[in-house]
Design an enzyme around this catalytic site. Structure first.
Site, PDB file in Angstrom:
ATOM      1  N   GLU A  45       0.907  -1.685   8.591  1.00 37.76           N
ATOM      2  CA  GLU A  45       1.072  -1.061   9.906  1.00 37.76           C
ATOM      3  C   GLU A  45      -0.275  -0.562  10.395  1.00 37.76           C
ATOM      4  O   GLU A  45      -1.018   0.078   9.653  1.00 37.76           O
ATOM      5  CB  GLU A  45       2.035   0.148   9.872  1.00 37.76           C
ATOM      6  CG  GLU A  45       3.496  -0.193   9.741  1.00 37.76           C
ATOM      7  CD  GLU A  45       4.382   1.042   9.786  1.00 37.76           C
ATOM      8  OE1 GLU A  45       3.979   2.069  10.395  1.00 37.76           O
ATOM      9  OE2 GLU A  45       5.482   0.992   9.209  1.00 37.76           O
ATOM     10  N   GLU A  74       6.337   4.167   3.332  1.00 39.73           N
ATOM     11  CA  GLU A  74       5.766   5.501   3.495  1.00 39.73           C
ATOM     12  C   GLU A  74       6.494   6.601   2.715  1.00 39.73           C
ATOM     13  O   GLU A  74       7.179   7.460   3.298  1.00 39.73           O
ATOM     14  CB  GLU A  74       5.677   5.851   4.991  1.00 39.73           C
ATOM     15  CG  GLU A  74       4.832   4.864   5.758  1.00 39.73           C
ATOM     16  CD  GLU A  74       4.577   5.248   7.205  1.00 39.73           C
ATOM     17  OE1 GLU A  74       3.679   4.637   7.819  1.00 39.73           O
ATOM     18  OE2 GLU A  74       5.255   6.168   7.714  1.00 39.73           O
TER      19      GLU A  74
END
Length: 445
Positions: A356, A171
């Site tokens: 995720e 991320e």
């Protein structure tokens, strides 16, 4: 649907993998095994930065309890485990000598996965920057890209031969924008110049890390990016423009750098004057070919113009959909959107992993069990969107549930529970939730 998941393993292509994911700082405990101080340790000790001043010093004590935790993954019937490596544990100063205890820990952990038939998916960086590097400017400092390359070499010389897949970063948006412009995560800055430098340097470090892993003969090297579905709060032109800009900052910037050797023009309108010197010359490094793309997805955001006239002038507006305990709207269609869009516009034919997906809920143990019905619905709805993307021709190869167990949820502390397994943070007792049992049943069918 009640009491389980409607799909089962047979609905997915042969070889499709199911896994779960965690991150080092959130579960291991940073006060063990010679781990150095990270900027999350210092951020959390500054009053007001985290809920109740909570930190990751003990977390879930995964450092000592990892065999039990790996058993929980195996016993659920999952195929793979996505874990992250703590830079501060491996290299406490962020440069120079490695911590032998730290490397030994990850060596044991990887061997433990393989002994249980779990495929190891490693992530080199999930936000816990060594504090000495933060003192030197952290992601604002171009030199960090070389330090990250050195760290990559240390780690992957030790465990790289046993990885099913390896990611450089988790991320980048959170590392750069959330932490340097919005100030919500360590180092807690609200500075456009710091954000612009971090937005670039994290990708430069990614490219240099890929080069190191290639030199070690590694395959299945990728990067994990997070995505949010940005939708205008209404049809007003100014709000449509703000939603497009939000999409540019969050979704298009990092994909553009890695796959197209460019940053989106609408974002450069604001960040361009603050970028580091010579940034345009780094794209050959940034765009080093990767073998796969990781997609993290949770929610959508309704975006409006904040009326300030100060770039980026973004404001989030509460939406009408069902929400999780962190007030994120549940919008499964967004996952299908990003899988098909990233495949079509950026990644091409390389595999995509859903690295995720999951939700925080209000989970309590009652009579020895945890009934997390909302999480089961959430997983079922998102798995159906994954299947729809596969049917549309997207090469999605795996799906990882966030998270294995309740953990330290960064600035939100310990009461936001994302896990398939409940953790009592007083006793550290693990209790598989109803969703854990539902996933187990799904994978057995």
């Amino acid at each position: 649907m009640s009491g389980g998941l409607g799909l089962n393993r047979s609905h997915f292509p042969n070889g499709f993998s199911f896994g779960t994911a965690t991150s080092s700082y959130q579960i291991e405990g940073s006060s063990f095994g010679g781990c150095g101080v990270s900027h999350w340790d210092t951020f959390a000790t500054t009053p007001g930065n985290t809920a109740r001043g909570e930190n990751g010093a003990i977390a879930c004590d995964h450092y000592h309890r990892w065999p039990q935790d790996l058993d929980l993954i195996r016993d659920c019937g999952l195929d793979a485990y996505r874990f992250s490596i703590s830079w501060a544990r491996v290299q406490p100063e962020g440069r120079g000598a490695a911590n032998a205890e730290g490397l030994d820990f990850y060596d044991r952990l990887v061997d433990g996965m393989l002994e249980r038939g779990l495929a190891p998916y490693a992530t080199l960086y999930h936000w816990d920057l060594p504090a000495p590097l933060a003192t030197l400017g952290g992601w604002q400092n171009r030199d960090i890209a070389d330090r990250f390359a050195d760290y990559t070499d240390i780690v992957m010389r030790r465990i790289g031969d046993r990885m099913a897949a390896s990611a450089t970063f988790n991320e980048p948006w959170c590392i750069a924008w959330l932490s340097h412009f919005m100030g919500h995560h360590a180092p807690g800055l609200r500075d456009i110049r710091a954000a612009a430098h971090a937005m670039h340097h994290v990708l430069l470090a990614h490219g240099k890390s890929v080069k190191v892993m290639r030199a070690l003969g590694m395959e299945d090297v990728g990067v994990v990016m997070n995505f949010e579905y940005a939708q205008a709060a209404d049809d007003k032109p100014e709000n449509l423009a703000r939603a497009k800009l939000y999409d540019g900052i969050y979704n298009r910037w990092f994909l553009g750098g890695v796959f197209k050797k460019e940053y989106p023009a609408d974002v450069l309108d604001g960040l361009g004057p603050h970028m580091p010197p010579g940034w345009e010359k780094d794209f050959d490094t940034i765009a080093a070919p990767v073998d796969w793309l990781g997609v993290n997805y949770y929610t959508r955001k309704l975006i409006a113009d904040d009326g300030t006239g100060i770039w980026p002038a973004l404001k989030e507006v509460p939406g009408p959909l069902e929400k999780t305990s962190v007030d994120w709207e549940i919008y499964p269609q967004g996952l299908h959107h990003f899988l098909t869009w990233a495949h079509r516009e950026y990644a091409g034919d390389i595999p995509i992993h859903v690295t995720e997906n999951g939700m925080a809920s209000w989970d309590v143990v009652k009579d020895g069990a945890v009934n997390d019905e909302q999480r089961m619905r959430y997983l079922d709805l998102h798995l159906r969107e994954v299947l729809r993307a596969i049917e549309d021709g997207v090469p999605v190869k795996s799906y990882f549930i966030w998270s294995l167990m309740d953990n330290y949820e960064w600035s939100l502390g310990y009461d936001k529970r994302f896990g398939l397994v409940h953790v009592d943070f007083d006793t550290l007792e693990r209790t598989p939730k109803a969703s854990w049992h539902a996933v187990k049943a799904m994978l057995e069918r």
